[in-house]
Design a protein around this motif. Sequence first.
Motif, PDB file in Angstrom:
ATOM      1  N   MET A   1       0.833  -1.212   0.000  1.00  0.00           N
ATOM      2  CA  MET A   1       0.000   0.000   0.000  1.00  0.00           C
ATOM      3  C   MET A   1       0.864   1.257   0.000  1.00  0.00           C
ATOM      4  SD  MET A   1      -2.947  -1.229   2.647  1.00  0.00           S
ATOM      5  CE  MET A   1      -4.040   0.164   2.470  1.00  0.00           C
ATOM      6  N   ALA A   2       1.945   1.251   0.781  1.00  0.00           N
ATOM      7  CA  ALA A   2       2.840   2.408   0.827  1.00  0.00           C
ATOM      8  C   ALA A   2       3.566   2.585  -0.510  1.00  0.00           C
ATOM      9  CB  ALA A   2       3.849   2.252   1.961  1.00  0.00           C
ATOM     10  N   LYS A   3       4.008   1.473  -1.080  1.00  0.00           N
ATOM     11  CA  LYS A   3       4.693   1.530  -2.378  1.00  0.00           C
ATOM     12  C   LYS A   3       3.742   2.050  -3.457  1.00  0.00           C
ATOM     13  CE  LYS A   3       7.297  -1.269  -5.593  1.00  0.00           C
ATOM     14  NZ  LYS A   3       6.896  -2.276  -6.528  1.00  0.00           N
ATOM     15  N   GLY A   4       2.512   1.574  -3.437  1.00  0.00           N
ATOM     16  CA  GLY A   4       1.516   2.050  -4.398  1.00  0.00           C
ATOM     17  C   GLY A   4       1.261   3.540  -4.259  1.00  0.00           C
ATOM     18  N   GLY A   5       1.197   4.009  -3.028  1.00  0.00           N
ATOM     19  CA  GLY A   5       0.983   5.435  -2.799  1.00  0.00           C
ATOM     20  C   GLY A   5       2.111   6.284  -3.331  1.00  0.00           C
ATOM     21  N   ARG A   6       3.340   5.818  -3.129  1.00  0.00           N
ATOM     22  CA  ARG A   6       4.497   6.563  -3.642  1.00  0.00           C
ATOM     23  C   ARG A   6       4.512   6.565  -5.167  1.00  0.00           C
ATOM     24  NH1 ARG A   6       8.569   7.589   0.202  1.00  0.00           N
ATOM     25  NH2 ARG A   6       9.523   8.726  -1.504  1.00  0.00           N
ATOM     26  N   TRP A   7       4.173   5.420  -5.770  1.00  0.00           N
ATOM     27  CA  TRP A   7       4.148   5.343  -7.233  1.00  0.00           C
ATOM     28  C   TRP A   7       3.083   6.277  -7.805  1.00  0.00           C
ATOM     29  CZ3 TRP A   7       0.566   4.277 -10.964  1.00  0.00           C
ATOM     30  CH2 TRP A   7       1.068   4.125 -12.256  1.00  0.00           C
ATOM     31  N   MET A   8       1.879   6.232  -7.207  1.00  0.00           N
ATOM     32  CA  MET A   8       0.802   7.096  -7.704  1.00  0.00           C
ATOM     33  C   MET A   8       1.159   8.570  -7.550  1.00  0.00           C
ATOM     34  SD  MET A   8      -2.747   5.135  -6.768  1.00  0.00           S
ATOM     35  CE  MET A   8      -2.492   5.157  -5.012  1.00  0.00           C
ATOM     36  N   ALA A   9       1.811   8.921  -6.434  1.00  0.00           N
ATOM     37  CA  ALA A   9       2.227  10.310  -6.231  1.00  0.00           C
ATOM     38  C   ALA A   9       3.213  10.739  -7.309  1.00  0.00           C
ATOM     39  CB  ALA A   9       2.841  10.469  -4.846  1.00  0.00           C
ATOM     40  N   GLN A  10       4.179   9.873  -7.599  1.00  0.00           N
ATOM     41  CA  GLN A  10       5.185  10.215  -8.607  1.00  0.00           C
ATOM     42  C   GLN A  10       4.562  10.320 -10.002  1.00  0.00           C
ATOM     43  OE1 GLN A  10       8.332   7.356  -8.949  1.00  0.00           O
ATOM     44  NE2 GLN A  10       9.630   8.719 -10.125  1.00  0.00           N
ATOM     45  N   TYR A  11       3.608   9.469 -10.289  1.00  0.00           N
ATOM     46  CA  TYR A  11       3.005   9.415 -11.626  1.00  0.00           C
ATOM     47  C   TYR A  11       1.951  10.497 -11.836  1.00  0.00           C
ATOM     48  CZ  TYR A  11       1.188   7.295 -15.891  1.00  0.00           C
ATOM     49  OH  TYR A  11       0.796   7.069 -17.176  1.00  0.00           O
ATOM     50  N   PHE A  12       1.097  10.729 -10.816  1.00  0.00           N
ATOM     51  CA  PHE A  12      -0.056  11.611 -11.006  1.00  0.00           C
ATOM     52  C   PHE A  12       0.107  13.018 -10.431  1.00  0.00           C
ATOM     53  CE2 PHE A  12      -2.075   7.363 -11.174  1.00  0.00           C
ATOM     54  CZ  PHE A  12      -2.638   7.463 -12.434  1.00  0.00           C
ATOM     55  N   ASN A  13       0.845  13.184  -9.336  1.00  0.00           N
ATOM     56  CA  ASN A  13       0.948  14.512  -8.730  1.00  0.00           C
ATOM     57  C   ASN A  13       1.659  15.488  -9.650  1.00  0.00           C
ATOM     58  OD1 ASN A  13      -0.270  13.427  -6.504  1.00  0.00           O
ATOM     59  ND2 ASN A  13       1.495  13.610  -5.156  1.00  0.00           N
ATOM     60  N   ARG A  14       1.173  16.708  -9.634  1.00  0.00           N
ATOM     61  CA  ARG A  14       1.771  17.790 -10.417  1.00  0.00           C
ATOM     62  C   ARG A  14       1.985  18.972  -9.475  1.00  0.00           C
ATOM     63  NH1 ARG A  14       2.333  14.046 -13.105  1.00  0.00           N
ATOM     64  NH2 ARG A  14       1.616  13.614 -15.187  1.00  0.00           N
ATOM     65  N   PRO A  15       2.914  19.868  -9.805  1.00  0.00           N
ATOM     66  CA  PRO A  15       3.108  21.050  -8.961  1.00  0.00           C
ATOM     67  C   PRO A  15       1.792  21.814  -8.781  1.00  0.00           C
ATOM     68  CG  PRO A  15       4.865  20.889 -10.582  1.00  0.00           C
ATOM     69  CD  PRO A  15       3.845  19.832 -10.937  1.00  0.00           C
ATOM     70  N   GLY A  16       1.433  22.045  -7.540  1.00  0.00           N
ATOM     71  CA  GLY A  16       0.184  22.741  -7.239  1.00  0.00           C
ATOM     72  C   GLY A  16      -1.052  21.862  -7.293  1.00  0.00           C
ATOM     73  N   PHE A  17      -0.885  20.583  -7.624  1.00  0.00           N
ATOM     74  CA  PHE A  17      -2.026  19.661  -7.719  1.00  0.00           C
ATOM     75  C   PHE A  17      -1.587  18.299  -7.199  1.00  0.00           C
ATOM     76  CE2 PHE A  17      -4.936  16.786 -10.028  1.00  0.00           C
ATOM     77  CZ  PHE A  17      -6.137  17.331  -9.596  1.00  0.00           C
ATOM     78  N   GLU A  18      -1.619  18.177  -5.879  1.00  0.00           N
ATOM     79  CA  GLU A  18      -1.172  16.948  -5.231  1.00  0.00           C
ATOM     80  C   GLU A  18      -2.374  16.058  -4.913  1.00  0.00           C
ATOM     81  OE1 GLU A  18       0.605  16.660  -1.060  1.00  0.00           O
ATOM     82  OE2 GLU A  18       2.339  16.786  -2.399  1.00  0.00           O
ATOM     83  N   MET A  19      -2.510  14.990  -5.670  1.00  0.00           N
ATOM     84  CA  MET A  19      -3.636  14.070  -5.466  1.00  0.00           C
ATOM     85  C   MET A  19      -3.327  12.997  -4.437  1.00  0.00           C
ATOM     86  SD  MET A  19      -4.908  13.460  -9.392  1.00  0.00           S
ATOM     87  CE  MET A  19      -6.025  12.188  -8.902  1.00  0.00           C
ATOM     88  N   PHE A  20      -2.085  12.531  -4.404  1.00  0.00           N
ATOM     89  CA  PHE A  20      -1.720  11.394  -3.558  1.00  0.00           C
ATOM     90  C   PHE A  20      -0.614  11.798  -2.590  1.00  0.00           C
ATOM     91  CE2 PHE A  20      -3.430   9.637  -7.450  1.00  0.00           C
ATOM     92  CZ  PHE A  20      -4.396   8.786  -6.952  1.00  0.00           C
ATOM     93  N   ASN A  21      -0.953  11.767  -1.315  1.00  0.00           N
ATOM     94  CA  ASN A  21       0.005  12.085  -0.262  1.00  0.00           C
ATOM     95  C   ASN A  21      -0.506  11.472   1.041  1.00  0.00           C
ATOM     96  OD1 ASN A  21       2.071  13.092   1.260  1.00  0.00           O
ATOM     97  ND2 ASN A  21       1.195  15.132   1.439  1.00  0.00           N
ATOM     98  N   TYR A  22      -0.576  10.160   1.093  1.00  0.00           N
ATOM     99  CA  TYR A  22      -1.102   9.509   2.288  1.00  0.00           C
ATOM    100  C   TYR A  22      -0.033   8.669   2.962  1.00  0.00           C
ATOM    101  CZ  TYR A  22      -1.751   5.342  -0.693  1.00  0.00           C
ATOM    102  OH  TYR A  22      -1.572   4.282  -1.537  1.00  0.00           O
TER     103      TYR A  22
END
Length: 98
Positions: free
Chosen positions: A30-51
């Motif tokens: 679950m932690a690895k998935g969260g980090r991957w999603m953050a790296q893939y989907f998050n953009r400057p000023g638009f952070e979707m995944f940070n759990y």
Amino acid sequence: MPRPPEYRWTSGVETTTGPLGQGVATSVGMAKGGRWMAQYFNRPGFEMFNYEVYALCGDGCMMEEVSGEAASLAGHLKLSNLCWLYDNNKITIEGHTD
């Protein structure tokens, strides 16, 4: 896992697993998935995944090999969004730890 109609009603997600050690291994995934999603989907000023992921680990769980391997992988990947809480409950599936 929250699914419709519970979407946005659940502030956290809990998973309960079966065999000893599987819960801590699941937490690493679950932690690895969260980090991957953050790296893939998050953009400057638009952070979707940070759990963050928390797992309660008892004596029996920590004695299982899968827990050691999961801990090794978490350390190798430097998963700073993962926290294991050790529960020194002094019991395993085989009996007391003393």
